[in-house]
Design a protein around this motif. Structure first.
Motif, PDB file in Angstrom:
ATOM      1  N   GLU A 128       0.836  -1.207   0.000  1.00  0.00           N
ATOM      2  CA  GLU A 128       0.000   0.000   0.000  1.00  0.00           C
ATOM      3  C   GLU A 128       0.867   1.252   0.000  1.00  0.00           C
ATOM      4  N   SER A 129       1.931   1.233   0.813  1.00  0.00           N
ATOM      5  CA  SER A 129       2.855   2.362   0.886  1.00  0.00           C
ATOM      6  C   SER A 129       3.577   2.561  -0.444  1.00  0.00           C
ATOM      7  N   GLY A 137       4.335   5.725  -5.772  1.00  0.00           N
ATOM      8  CA  GLY A 137       4.658   5.410  -7.163  1.00  0.00           C
ATOM      9  C   GLY A 137       5.708   4.340  -7.358  1.00  0.00           C
ATOM     10  N   LEU A 138       5.754   3.364  -6.444  1.00  0.00           N
ATOM     11  CA  LEU A 138       6.736   2.286  -6.562  1.00  0.00           C
ATOM     12  C   LEU A 138       6.108   0.946  -6.933  1.00  0.00           C
ATOM     13  N   ALA A 139       4.832   0.945  -7.277  1.00  0.00           N
ATOM     14  CA  ALA A 139       4.172  -0.307  -7.640  1.00  0.00           C
ATOM     15  C   ALA A 139       4.905  -0.955  -8.816  1.00  0.00           C
ATOM     16  N   GLY A 140       5.165  -2.240  -8.687  1.00  0.00           N
ATOM     17  CA  GLY A 140       5.886  -2.963  -9.721  1.00  0.00           C
ATOM     18  C   GLY A 140       7.379  -3.051  -9.488  1.00  0.00           C
ATOM     19  N   LYS A 191      15.385   5.830  -4.793  1.00  0.00           N
ATOM     20  CA  LYS A 191      15.794   5.477  -3.431  1.00  0.00           C
ATOM     21  C   LYS A 191      15.068   6.352  -2.416  1.00  0.00           C
ATOM     22  N   GLN A 192      14.911   7.638  -2.749  1.00  0.00           N
ATOM     23  CA  GLN A 192      14.213   8.510  -1.822  1.00  0.00           C
ATOM     24  C   GLN A 192      12.742   8.132  -1.713  1.00  0.00           C
ATOM     25  N   ARG A 193      12.165   7.656  -2.808  1.00  0.00           N
ATOM     26  CA  ARG A 193      10.795   7.151  -2.747  1.00  0.00           C
ATOM     27  C   ARG A 193      10.700   5.952  -1.799  1.00  0.00           C
ATOM     28  N   VAL A 194      11.712   5.085  -1.853  1.00  0.00           N
ATOM     29  CA  VAL A 194      11.732   3.934  -0.948  1.00  0.00           C
ATOM     30  C   VAL A 194      11.801   4.407   0.500  1.00  0.00           C
TER      31      VAL A 194
END
Length: 282
Positions: free
Chosen positions: A149-150, A155-158, A172-175
């Motif tokens: 969900e996070s 925007g990291l789906a997939g 990496k910052q999105r992670v």
């Protein structure tokens, strides 16, 4: 309409060094930070901070390197413990909490995103995002659900099975952001979170943070040295110098009614560098 206070900082002092009590007494007697450092070797990191952060706002803390902005943020998470003062989160003073109480607050209320991502290179994206939940003993099925969900939120789906060393700095910052959001914290603390990114990636992450805020209505405390970033993100901005907060206000208030010459010059030097808004200070 009265805003609900989410965080209250009350007469907060943070001092680094062995002779903190002596340094504090000197500070109360009006000694300068240079006199204090010379005699005690101590550094005054936060000097009498006293303000409140409203629920659901993005509150930006600005200042030069060494101004105390990151130290103040670390106090809010009590990574650094002040020598005096209170930090009230949802009505509870975290300064006086036991370690167990503090762990509960950090687990349920607060999350932090650092300038350096602190990711585990030998783990996948999904494993990094779920890592904090794993440490808390959250069941694997629940971890997986929350992490996915996070990931969708930022925007990291997939990208679940990608290794960290395969990602760009922006990814990496999105992670890092997804990991902070995985436990659905009420308060998000961000310390120069986008400063290592290139300008295009930085703007993209700012857009994503604003979109996230529009949907989730978190309380966000965001440290930056970049004026353009501050006015783009911040509902209110605090300007710091030598551990003191000199002014808090909207970007318009700080631009048009600076509290003193330092604030005026601090903002002017940054506005004149920003294309398209130089006319604001003419």
């Amino acid at each position: 309409m009265n805003e609900k206070k989410k965080i209250e900082i009350i007469k907060l002092y943070l001092i680094f060094g062995r002779e903190r009590n002596k340094a504090f007494k000197m500070l109360m007697k009006g000694k300068s930070k240079w006199e204090i450092k010379k005699e005690t070797g101590c550094i005054i990191a936060v000097n009498g901070a006293n303000f409140a952060i409203n629920e659901g706002e993005i509150f930006v803390i600005m200042g030069l390197s060494g101004s105390g902005k990151s130290s103040l943020l670390r106090c809010i998470n009590r990574l650094d413990k002040p020598i005096l003062g209170a930090i009230v989160v949802n009505g509870s003073n975290i300064v006086t909490m036991t370690d167990e109480e503090l762990r509960t607050v950090r687990r349920k209320k607060l999350a932090m995103v650092f300038q350096q991502f602190g990711l585990l290179p030998h783990r996948t994206v999904w494993q990094n995002i779920a890592f904090g939940l794993e440490l808390q003993g959250v069941r694997k099925k629940v971890r997986e659900q929350k992490a996915l969900e996070s990931m969708r939120t930022v925007g990291l789906a997939g990208c679940e099975n990608q290794m960290i060393n395969e990602l760009s700095e922006a990814m990496k910052q999105r992670v890092g952001l997804a990991r902070a959001l995985a436990n659905n914290p009420e308060i998000l603390l961000m310390d120069e979170a986008f400063s290592v990114l290139d300008s295009l990636s930085r703007i993209q992450m700012q857009n994503e943070l604003l979109a996230l805020q529009s949907e989730k209505k978190k309380t966000i405390v965001f440290v930056t040295h970049d004026w353009e970033e501050a006015i783009r993100l911040g509902d209110r901005i605090a300007i710091m110098r030598d551990g003191e907060i000199l002014q808090i206000g909207t970007s318009e208030e700080i631009l048009t009614k600076p509290a003193n010459d330092y604030v005026r010059n601090f903002v002017k030097s940054r506005v004149t560098k920003a294309k398209g808004i130089t006319s604001v200070i003419d």
